[in-house]
Motif scaffolding. Structure first.
Motif, short mmCIF file in Angstrom:
data_model
loop_
_atom_site.label_atom_id
_atom_site.label_comp_id
_atom_site.label_asym_id
_atom_site.label_seq_id
_atom_site.Cartn_x
_atom_site.Cartn_y
_atom_site.Cartn_z
N MET A 31 -3.69 2.19 -1.73
CA MET A 31 -3.78 1.92 -0.44
C MET A 31 -4.38 0.69 0.07
N THR A 32 -5.68 0.74 -0.61
CA THR A 32 -6.44 -0.56 -0.17
C THR A 32 -6.05 -1.96 -0.77
N SER A 52 -11.05 -0.46 5.35
CA SER A 52 -11.52 0.59 6.32
C SER A 52 -10.24 0.60 7.28
N TRP A 90 -8.72 -1.89 -6.14
CA TRP A 90 -9.42 -0.63 -6.19
C TRP A 90 -8.46 0.64 -6.64
N THR A 121 -8.00 3.30 -8.49
CA THR A 121 -8.75 4.19 -9.56
C THR A 121 -7.67 4.73 -10.62
N THR A 181 -15.57 4.82 4.09
CA THR A 181 -17.27 4.77 3.79
C THR A 181 -17.93 5.53 4.62
N GLU A 195 -19.79 4.88 6.92
CA GLU A 195 -19.95 4.52 8.64
C GLU A 195 -18.70 5.16 8.91
#
Ligand SMILES: Cc1cc2nc3c(=O)[nH]c(=O)nc-3n(C[C@H](O)[C@H](O)[C@H](O)COP(=O)(O)OP(=O)(O)OC[C@H]3O[C@@H](n4cnc5c(N)ncnc54)[C@H](O)[C@@H]3O)c2cc1C
Length: 378
Positions: A127-128, A134, A158, A160, A364, A366
């Motif tokens: 995705m990222t 974000s 990223w 994983t 995150t 936030e």
């Protein structure tokens, strides 16, 4: 939001079963892998064979046919010893597996989900991107139609377990909008360039892949669900992923608390165990409170999901609270251990590094607080 949950005798016995497996099969080999900086591929596949990878899915797709409280318990118990393993489990139940299960074609469930749940396949989510973190909707990886194929071009970071993945679920842009596309056996495609394993705080055992896609062709039928609804599907999967991450945080914090409790009893200074100093004892008490509160929030969100309710706010609360708690608890655990906590001879420094990552992924903290505060006005 009503905070309530119930754990049955079956859940308690299931926790014992998972704990026994972790104590006997996982715990004895962690240091070996960590010292060698080697990803525990065999162990990750073994989790599938043991029925721990696809906990909430029906047995016909290789799952264990259990509920989300059991899924949370699995994540917690694995992470109490080694969070790395829980990461591989969580993505199957959430961002990769959930859209396939709820929105995918029957053949995708039978071929893709089943292989992921049984450990035949290790899966990874893309995705990222370098420019889209974000703000996931701003991603630029494209999947252009060419007759009955899709041609994928783009750059993901990223991912994983990307380097060892047998299957990737990619969030791409098609003419309809953001669209999920399955990419089985990525290492067989010449156009999949594994740029690097991003060196990160979790250490060399972790695989966090940067991957470029150059004209990678897949059948158009590899789209999961409706084209253009990919972000919505991903966000629904995130609700589950956040429960999983919260449970991982509970496990990491629980492990750090147990280590600290034992150490404070054994370590003597000024002629007595350091736990007898109130300054140390209060740290242990704070750890115990935070772990318990995080566990209650996590299981409550899982329970609510088991009742079939939407848990966007509850999962965000559990994720942000539990991962912040894990950061606090592991930091204090290092402090209780003194210089030993700072060394690699003890597990607490690894737990502290791992906790930091959990405050960042699955949104995150936030972003999770943004989700919570927005929902307060709905
Ligand atoms: C260990 C690890 C594993 C991961 N695994 C995967 C994976 O498997 N697949 C995948 O696709 N991605 C994965 N990620 C990526 C992860 O999802 C992103 O790192 C995350 O979404 C944040 O994006 P970013 O890192 O680009 O930070 P940015 O979005 O650039 O954020 C930087 C800072 O700005 C803050 N910020 C940004 N927007 C706002 C806002 N609106 N309000 C307040 N603060 C804001 C953030 O909270 C953060 O503190 C992983 C990350 C880590 C660390």
């Amino acid at each position: 939001m009503i905070t309530e949950f119930e754990l049955t005798a079956e859940h308690r016995s299931y926790r014992e079963t998972v704990r026994e497996f972790v104590e006997s099969e996982v715990d004895p080999v962690i240091d070996e892998y960590e010292d060698a900086g080697e990803f525990p591929e065999d162990l990750v596949r073994q989790l599938g064979q043991e029925g721990l990878s696809g906990v909430p899915y029906p047995t016909e797709y290789g799952g264990a046919g259990l509920d989300y409280r059991s899924f949370a318990i699995t994540n917690e118990e694995l992470s109490r010893k080694w969070k790395l393993l829980a990461g591989a489990v969580n993505v199957i139940a959430s961002l990769v597996g959930y859209p396939i299960y709820t929105e995918g074609e029957e053949w995708q469930r039978e071929e893709w989900l089943q292989r992921a749940c049984t450990g035949e396949w290790i899966v990874s989510l893309g995705m990222t991107e370098p420019g889209a973190g974000s703000d996931a909707a701003s991603m630029e990886t494209t999947a252009d139609r060419d007759d009955d194929e899709l041609v994928i071009n783009g750059h993901k970071v990223w991912m994983t377990n990307g380097h060892v993945a047998d299957f990737m679920l990619l969030v791409t842009k098609t003419e309809e909008g953001l669209t999920l596309v399955g990419l089985p056996e990525p290492r067989r495609h010449d156009g999949v360039e594994f740029v690097r394993n991003i060196p990160c705080m979790e250490g060399d055992t972790a695989i966090e892949s940067e991957v470029r896609f150059h004209d990678v062709r897949v059948p158009a039928e590899n789209i999961v669900g409706e084209p253009g609804r990919g972000l919505r599907y991903a966000l629904e999967g995130l609700d589950i992923g956040r429960i999983g991450t919260a449970a991982q945080a509970v496990g990491v914090a629980q492990g750090a608390m147990e280590d600290s409790r034992e150490f404070a009893d054994e370590r003597e200074q000024f002629g007595k165990p350091i736990r007898e100093f109130q300054g140390v004892g209060f740290k242990l008490a704070d750890m115990a409170m935070e772990v318990e509160a995080a566990r209650l929030l996590t299981l409550s969100a899982a329970d609510q999901r088991d009742r079939g309710e939407r848990v966007t706010q509850e999962a965000a609360m559990a994720k942000a609270y539990a991962t912040d708690a894990a950061m606090d608890v592991t930091t204090e655990a290092v402090q209780v251990h003194g210089s030993r906590g700072y060394s690699k001879d003890y597990d607490v420094e690894r737990r502290m590094r791992v906790a930091k990552g959990m405050q960042i992924y699955e949104g995150t903290n936030e972003i999770n607080r943004h989700v919570i505060s927005t929902r307060m006005y709905e």
